[in-house]
Write a protein that holds these residues in place. Structure first.
Motif, PDB file in Angstrom:
ATOM      1  N   ASP A 154      38.280  20.307  34.335  1.00 26.63           N
ATOM      2  CA  ASP A 154      37.180  21.274  34.323  1.00 26.63           C
ATOM      3  C   ASP A 154      37.638  22.546  35.021  1.00 26.63           C
ATOM      4  N   LYS A 155      37.563  23.682  34.311  1.00 26.51           N
ATOM      5  CA  LYS A 155      37.976  24.961  34.893  1.00 26.51           C
ATOM      6  C   LYS A 155      36.977  26.058  34.513  1.00 26.51           C
ATOM      7  N   SER A 156      36.819  26.994  35.429  1.00 26.21           N
ATOM      8  CA  SER A 156      35.975  28.164  35.177  1.00 26.21           C
ATOM      9  C   SER A 156      36.814  29.426  35.304  1.00 26.21           C
ATOM     10  N   TRP A 157      36.427  30.446  34.540  1.00 25.13           N
ATOM     11  CA  TRP A 157      37.186  31.692  34.556  1.00 25.13           C
ATOM     12  C   TRP A 157      36.261  32.847  34.228  1.00 25.13           C
ATOM     13  N   THR A 158      36.426  33.937  34.950  1.00 29.22           N
ATOM     14  CA  THR A 158      35.682  35.164  34.668  1.00 29.22           C
ATOM     15  C   THR A 158      36.621  36.171  34.023  1.00 29.22           C
ATOM     16  N   PHE A 159      36.372  36.466  32.773  1.00 28.08           N
ATOM     17  CA  PHE A 159      37.187  37.426  32.044  1.00 28.08           C
ATOM     18  C   PHE A 159      36.737  38.853  32.378  1.00 28.08           C
ATOM     19  N   GLN A 160      37.376  39.817  31.740  1.00 28.16           N
ATOM     20  CA  GLN A 160      36.945  41.197  31.907  1.00 28.16           C
ATOM     21  C   GLN A 160      35.509  41.371  31.413  1.00 28.16           C
ATOM     22  N   ASP A 161      34.848  42.392  31.892  1.00 24.73           N
ATOM     23  CA  ASP A 161      33.461  42.699  31.540  1.00 24.73           C
ATOM     24  C   ASP A 161      32.505  41.601  32.005  1.00 24.73           C
ATOM     25  N   GLY A 162      32.979  40.737  32.926  1.00 19.34           N
ATOM     26  CA  GLY A 162      32.104  39.721  33.478  1.00 19.34           C
ATOM     27  C   GLY A 162      31.827  38.537  32.572  1.00 19.34           C
ATOM     28  N   ILE A 163      32.584  38.379  31.497  1.00 19.73           N
ATOM     29  CA  ILE A 163      32.395  37.249  30.594  1.00 19.73           C
ATOM     30  C   ILE A 163      32.886  35.977  31.289  1.00 19.73           C
TER      31      ILE A 163
END
Length: 347
Positions: free
Chosen positions: A175-184
């Motif tokens: 299980d992993k979480s990630w915040t991309f550019q523009d807050g996605i």
């Protein structure tokens, strides 16, 4: 009439896929054709398995460009049987009447049968990669006094038995979480293990906080690593498959579920070798300008699952062996990795 000698070695196939595994017997015969009576000093058949890695890297030495080579080798199995000769006290093979073979060969064709038992111990499968290979072969060698030795060699495919304890659990996820550019934001779960020929499940949610539609890309890559002299490594990565999720509209949150179909004709993960590794990584990233942002999962690909008391890995092993020989020269799916994420493969 001039003297002529032809030496050849063959083995008997034991299944439709023409593969061997732990505990199998590999039998065959050496054929010797001679046109004149000849005397033999020694005559043997050898079974051997080995890992060999080799590559060169560019380096600067003065004005002229040059390169430095690295190589290493490890023997996995070695067994030798003698028809004639050998060291003092070495047991010799006998003919069908239980008699030792003569060191004088009459003109004509002669057959010399042999049988080897493959060990029960775990050994890596046959594999041919970019900078290394794992090969198993039979080699016959005949030596005469004051003459060049005659040799013949034939390779065979070895596929180890699946480890019964290496099972794929339904709830075994990373299980992993990630915040991309523009807050996605994406919260993704991916299976840790998967059998070849089956589906790797990837699930999660993605919150698109941007004003543009987006979708996730799933790229499974094979990474080969070879070690020589305990310090130098060579890396190579290949795409195995590429899948894309449905489009997620602006300012929307969507559940993502993808079942990635793992090909049968690729090598399983190779993690227990000193000189060579074959690993798989699953990259999850957004299309377009966000492609350098990514979530990375390590995935272990296991041999095909056993079915009906017989190993389906045996039925697939021939195509797996053929695929591993050409995998380094062509991508199995799509285009090469985007330049903006290719650097992530280096350790």
């Amino acid at each position: 009439m001039s003297f002529n000698m032809i030496l050849s070695v063959t083995y008997d196939e034991i299944n439709e896929s023409n593969t061997f595994t732990n505990g199998d017997c590999i039998s065959g015969h050496v054929t010797l054709d001679v046109t004149k009576k000849t005397k033999i000093k020694s005559f043997r058949i050898k079974l051997k398995g080995k890992i060999k890695v080799q590559w060169r890297v560019a380096c600067s030495r003065g004005i002229r460009p040059s390169s430095k080579g690295y190589d290493d080798e490890e023997t996995l199995i070695k067994s030798v049987q003698y028809f004639v000769g050998g060291d003092l006290g070495t047991p010799l093979l006998t003919d069908h009447n239980g008699q030792p073979y003569s060191n004088t060969i009459a003109p004509g064709r002669h057959l010399f049968p042999f049988t080897f038992d493959l060990p029960q111990e775990k050994m890596p499968p046959s594999f041919k990669g970019v900078h290394g290979k794992i090969v198993y072969f039979l080699e016959a060698k005949l030596t005469r006094l004051m003459r060049i030795s005659s040799k013949d060699r034939i390779e065979f495919t070895f596929v180890p038995k699946p480890n019964p304890s290496n099972r794929v659990a339904q709830d075994d996820f990373t299980d992993k979480s990630w915040t991309f550019q523009d807050g996605i934001v994406s919260n993704i779960k991916a299976g840790r293990k998967c059998h070849l020929g089956e589906g790797l499940t990837v699930t999660g949610t993605t919150q698109n906080t941007s004003s543009s539609p987006v979708r996730l890309n799933f790229r499974l890559c094979q990474v080969q690593e070879c070690c020589a002299q305990n310090q130098h490594w060579s890396h190579d990565s290949q795409d195995v498959l590429i899948e894309r999720s449905d489009i997620i509209g602006p300012f929307r949150t969507a559940n993502v579920t993808e079942v990635l179909k793992i090909p049968c004709n690729i090598p399983a993960s190779l993690l227990n070798c000193r000189l060579m590794k074959v690993e798989y990584k699953l990259w999850v990233y957004l299309e377009g300008k966000h492609s350098f942002d990514s979530i990375v999962f390590g995935v272990e690909l296991l041999p095909p699952r056993q079915q009906g008391g017989q190993s389906s890995f045996s039925e697939q092993s021939r195509s797996t062996s053929q695929a591993s020989q050409v995998l380094h020269s062509s991508l199995l799916c799509g285009s090469p990795l985007p330049a903006d994420i290719h650097h992530l493969f280096t350790k």
